[in-house]
Design a protein around this motif. Structure first.
Motif, PDB file in Angstrom:
ATOM      1  N   VAL A   6       0.860  -1.183   0.000  1.00 18.80           N
ATOM      2  CA  VAL A   6       0.000   0.000   0.000  1.00 18.80           C
ATOM      3  C   VAL A   6       0.898   1.235   0.000  1.00 18.80           C
ATOM      4  O   VAL A   6       1.712   1.415   0.896  1.00 18.80           O
ATOM      5  CB  VAL A   6      -0.936   0.021   1.230  1.00 18.80           C
ATOM      6  N   LEU A   7       0.747   2.051  -1.025  1.00 22.15           N
ATOM      7  CA  LEU A   7       1.498   3.299  -1.156  1.00 22.15           C
ATOM      8  C   LEU A   7       0.522   4.426  -1.453  1.00 22.15           C
ATOM      9  O   LEU A   7      -0.632   4.190  -1.795  1.00 22.15           O
ATOM     10  CB  LEU A   7       2.508   3.191  -2.311  1.00 22.15           C
ATOM     11  N   THR A   8       1.004   5.639  -1.360  1.00 13.57           N
ATOM     12  CA  THR A   8       0.156   6.779  -1.730  1.00 13.57           C
ATOM     13  C   THR A   8       0.042   6.846  -3.243  1.00 13.57           C
ATOM     14  O   THR A   8       0.850   6.263  -3.976  1.00 13.57           O
ATOM     15  CB  THR A   8       0.751   8.101  -1.220  1.00 13.57           C
ATOM     16  N   LEU A   9      -0.921   7.585  -3.705  1.00 14.05           N
ATOM     17  CA  LEU A   9      -1.111   7.771  -5.141  1.00 14.05           C
ATOM     18  C   LEU A   9       0.156   8.364  -5.765  1.00 14.05           C
ATOM     19  O   LEU A   9       0.607   7.916  -6.819  1.00 14.05           O
ATOM     20  CB  LEU A   9      -2.314   8.677  -5.391  1.00 14.05           C
ATOM     21  N   ARG A  10       0.732   9.344  -5.125  1.00 16.74           N
ATOM     22  CA  ARG A  10       1.959   9.973  -5.640  1.00 16.74           C
ATOM     23  C   ARG A  10       3.083   8.943  -5.769  1.00 16.74           C
ATOM     24  O   ARG A  10       3.815   8.921  -6.757  1.00 16.74           O
ATOM     25  CB  ARG A  10       2.402  11.110  -4.727  1.00 16.74           C
ATOM     26  N   GLN A  11       3.229   8.075  -4.769  1.00 17.50           N
ATOM     27  CA  GLN A  11       4.288   7.064  -4.807  1.00 17.50           C
ATOM     28  C   GLN A  11       4.073   6.063  -5.941  1.00 17.50           C
ATOM     29  O   GLN A  11       5.013   5.708  -6.648  1.00 17.50           O
ATOM     30  CB  GLN A  11       4.368   6.336  -3.464  1.00 17.50           C
ATOM     31  N   TRP A  12       2.830   5.610  -6.131  1.00 15.12           N
ATOM     32  CA  TRP A  12       2.548   4.683  -7.228  1.00 15.12           C
ATOM     33  C   TRP A  12       2.808   5.348  -8.574  1.00 15.12           C
ATOM     34  O   TRP A  12       3.380   4.735  -9.475  1.00 15.12           O
ATOM     35  CB  TRP A  12       1.105   4.183  -7.170  1.00 15.12           C
ATOM     36  N   TYR A  18       5.032   8.009 -14.317  1.00 18.23           N
ATOM     37  CA  TYR A  18       4.010   8.842 -14.951  1.00 18.23           C
ATOM     38  C   TYR A  18       4.001  10.239 -14.347  1.00 18.23           C
ATOM     39  O   TYR A  18       4.094  10.397 -13.124  1.00 18.23           O
ATOM     40  CB  TYR A  18       2.604   8.260 -14.766  1.00 18.23           C
ATOM     41  N   SER A  19       3.826  11.231 -15.181  1.00 17.72           N
ATOM     42  CA  SER A  19       3.578  12.583 -14.688  1.00 17.72           C
ATOM     43  C   SER A  19       2.102  12.673 -14.315  1.00 17.72           C
ATOM     44  O   SER A  19       1.293  11.811 -14.684  1.00 17.72           O
ATOM     45  CB  SER A  19       3.899  13.611 -15.775  1.00 17.72           C
ATOM     46  N   GLN A  20       1.754  13.730 -13.609  1.00 21.71           N
ATOM     47  CA  GLN A  20       0.341  13.938 -13.284  1.00 21.71           C
ATOM     48  C   GLN A  20      -0.463  14.107 -14.565  1.00 21.71           C
ATOM     49  O   GLN A  20      -1.574  13.591 -14.686  1.00 21.71           O
ATOM     50  CB  GLN A  20       0.188  15.149 -12.368  1.00 21.71           C
ATOM     51  N   ARG A  21       0.110  14.787 -15.537  1.00 19.01           N
ATOM     52  CA  ARG A  21      -0.574  15.002 -16.820  1.00 19.01           C
ATOM     53  C   ARG A  21      -0.805  13.666 -17.530  1.00 19.01           C
ATOM     54  O   ARG A  21      -1.899  13.409 -18.044  1.00 19.01           O
ATOM     55  CB  ARG A  21       0.233  15.938 -17.702  1.00 19.01           C
ATOM     56  N   LYS A  22       0.214  12.812 -17.562  1.00 19.38           N
ATOM     57  CA  LYS A  22       0.088  11.513 -18.223  1.00 19.38           C
ATOM     58  C   LYS A  22      -0.991  10.666 -17.558  1.00 19.38           C
ATOM     59  O   LYS A  22      -1.830  10.065 -18.238  1.00 19.38           O
ATOM     60  CB  LYS A  22       1.437  10.786 -18.185  1.00 19.38           C
ATOM     61  N   LEU A  23      -1.003  10.630 -16.230  1.00 19.33           N
ATOM     62  CA  LEU A  23      -2.020   9.867 -15.518  1.00 19.33           C
ATOM     63  C   LEU A  23      -3.408  10.434 -15.801  1.00 19.33           C
ATOM     64  O   LEU A  23      -4.370   9.691 -15.979  1.00 19.33           O
ATOM     65  CB  LEU A  23      -1.732   9.855 -14.011  1.00 19.33           C
ATOM     66  N   SER A  24      -3.494  11.730 -15.891  1.00 19.97           N
ATOM     67  CA  SER A  24      -4.756  12.386 -16.227  1.00 19.97           C
ATOM     68  C   SER A  24      -5.245  11.955 -17.604  1.00 19.97           C
ATOM     69  O   SER A  24      -6.417  11.601 -17.783  1.00 19.97           O
ATOM     70  CB  SER A  24      -4.594  13.913 -16.183  1.00 19.97           C
ATOM     71  N   GLY A  28      -8.750  10.054 -17.668  1.00 17.54           N
ATOM     72  CA  GLY A  28      -9.863  10.982 -17.836  1.00 17.54           C
ATOM     73  C   GLY A  28     -10.154  11.765 -16.566  1.00 17.54           C
ATOM     74  O   GLY A  28     -11.091  12.545 -16.504  1.00 17.54           O
ATOM     75  N   VAL A  29      -9.339  11.561 -15.538  1.00 21.13           N
ATOM     76  CA  VAL A  29      -9.446  12.319 -14.292  1.00 21.13           C
ATOM     77  C   VAL A  29      -8.606  13.582 -14.504  1.00 21.13           C
ATOM     78  O   VAL A  29      -7.483  13.501 -14.988  1.00 21.13           O
ATOM     79  CB  VAL A  29      -8.898  11.501 -13.097  1.00 21.13           C
ATOM     80  N   THR A  30      -9.142  14.731 -14.158  1.00 21.13           N
ATOM     81  CA  THR A  30      -8.417  15.962 -14.441  1.00 21.13           C
ATOM     82  C   THR A  30      -7.087  16.011 -13.687  1.00 21.13           C
ATOM     83  O   THR A  30      -6.950  15.447 -12.598  1.00 21.13           O
ATOM     84  CB  THR A  30      -9.229  17.220 -14.080  1.00 21.13           C
ATOM     85  N   GLU A  31      -6.138  16.692 -14.300  1.00 21.33           N
ATOM     86  CA  GLU A  31      -4.835  16.851 -13.662  1.00 21.33           C
ATOM     87  C   GLU A  31      -4.980  17.566 -12.321  1.00 21.33           C
ATOM     88  O   GLU A  31      -4.324  17.221 -11.345  1.00 21.33           O
ATOM     89  CB  GLU A  31      -3.907  17.637 -14.595  1.00 21.33           C
ATOM     90  N   ARG A  32      -5.851  18.548 -12.245  1.00 27.23           N
ATOM     91  CA  ARG A  32      -6.093  19.283 -11.003  1.00 27.23           C
ATOM     92  C   ARG A  32      -6.590  18.331  -9.917  1.00 27.23           C
ATOM     93  O   ARG A  32      -6.191  18.423  -8.759  1.00 27.23           O
ATOM     94  CB  ARG A  32      -7.096  20.412 -11.259  1.00 27.23           C
ATOM     95  N   THR A  33      -7.468  17.406 -10.277  1.00 27.24           N
ATOM     96  CA  THR A  33      -7.988  16.442  -9.306  1.00 27.24           C
ATOM     97  C   THR A  33      -6.866  15.535  -8.793  1.00 27.24           C
ATOM     98  O   THR A  33      -6.760  15.290  -7.587  1.00 27.24           O
ATOM     99  CB  THR A  33      -9.115  15.595  -9.933  1.00 27.24           C
ATOM    100  N   ILE A  35      -3.701  16.270  -8.682  1.00 29.23           N
ATOM    101  CA  ILE A  35      -2.876  17.127  -7.820  1.00 29.23           C
ATOM    102  C   ILE A  35      -3.506  17.230  -6.436  1.00 29.23           C
ATOM    103  O   ILE A  35      -2.822  17.112  -5.419  1.00 29.23           O
ATOM    104  CB  ILE A  35      -2.687  18.517  -8.457  1.00 29.23           C
ATOM    105  N   ASN A  36      -4.817  17.442  -6.395  1.00 29.41           N
ATOM    106  CA  ASN A  36      -5.515  17.558  -5.109  1.00 29.41           C
ATOM    107  C   ASN A  36      -5.465  16.257  -4.312  1.00 29.41           C
ATOM    108  O   ASN A  36      -5.317  16.278  -3.089  1.00 29.41           O
ATOM    109  CB  ASN A  36      -6.962  17.990  -5.318  1.00 29.41           C
ATOM    110  N   TYR A  37      -5.597  15.117  -4.980  1.00 25.90           N
ATOM    111  CA  TYR A  37      -5.515  13.828  -4.295  1.00 25.90           C
ATOM    112  C   TYR A  37      -4.131  13.617  -3.702  1.00 25.90           C
ATOM    113  O   TYR A  37      -3.990  13.059  -2.618  1.00 25.90           O
ATOM    114  CB  TYR A  37      -5.824  12.672  -5.244  1.00 25.90           C
ATOM    115  N   GLU A  38      -3.111  14.045  -4.433  1.00 28.36           N
ATOM    116  CA  GLU A  38      -1.747  13.858  -3.954  1.00 28.36           C
ATOM    117  C   GLU A  38      -1.372  14.871  -2.873  1.00 28.36           C
ATOM    118  O   GLU A  38      -0.564  14.567  -2.004  1.00 28.36           O
ATOM    119  CB  GLU A  38      -0.761  13.959  -5.122  1.00 28.36           C
ATOM    120  N   LYS A  39      -1.945  16.032  -2.948  1.00 30.68           N
ATOM    121  CA  LYS A  39      -1.627  17.103  -2.004  1.00 30.68           C
ATOM    122  C   LYS A  39      -2.195  16.827  -0.617  1.00 30.68           C
ATOM    123  O   LYS A  39      -1.560  17.105   0.396  1.00 30.68           O
ATOM    124  CB  LYS A  39      -2.189  18.414  -2.556  1.00 30.68           C
ATOM    125  N   ASP A  40      -3.402  16.297  -0.566  1.00 30.35           N
ATOM    126  CA  ASP A  40      -4.081  16.069   0.704  1.00 30.35           C
ATOM    127  C   ASP A  40      -4.872  14.769   0.614  1.00 30.35           C
ATOM    128  O   ASP A  40      -5.843  14.679  -0.131  1.00 30.35           O
ATOM    129  CB  ASP A  40      -5.008  17.245   1.016  1.00 30.35           C
TER     130      ASP A  40
END
Length: 80
Positions: A6-12, A18-24, A28-33, A35-40
């Protein structure tokens, strides 16, 4: 890593290279979303299960491998 890791989303995401943009783009999940998941992690706790599932599929892991809390829509129960 085994299926119980079990790791955080950022770690996986970083582990997969993958960059946040690539994962987005992959999910189909927005890059902003993302970022928000990884931030908090509270934001990830409040995410819809279907959204977390999209992220897990793109990262080639199980939903249970992404850190979730007991107040998530579908809590993370890992057999030890």
């Amino acid at each position: 890593m085994d299926e119980k890791t079990v790791l955080t989303l950022r770690q996986w995401r970083a582990l997969r290279g993958y960059s946040q943009r690539k994962l987005s783009e992959m999910t189909g999940v927005t890059e902003r979303t993302i970022i928000n998941y990884e931030k908090d992690v509270v934001n990830l706790h409040n995410a819809k299960y279907s959204t977390v599932e999209k992220l897990a599929v793109a990262l080639d892991i199980k939903v249970a491998n992404i850190f979730l809390g007991s107040d998530s829509e579908k809590p993370n129960y890992i057999n030890k």
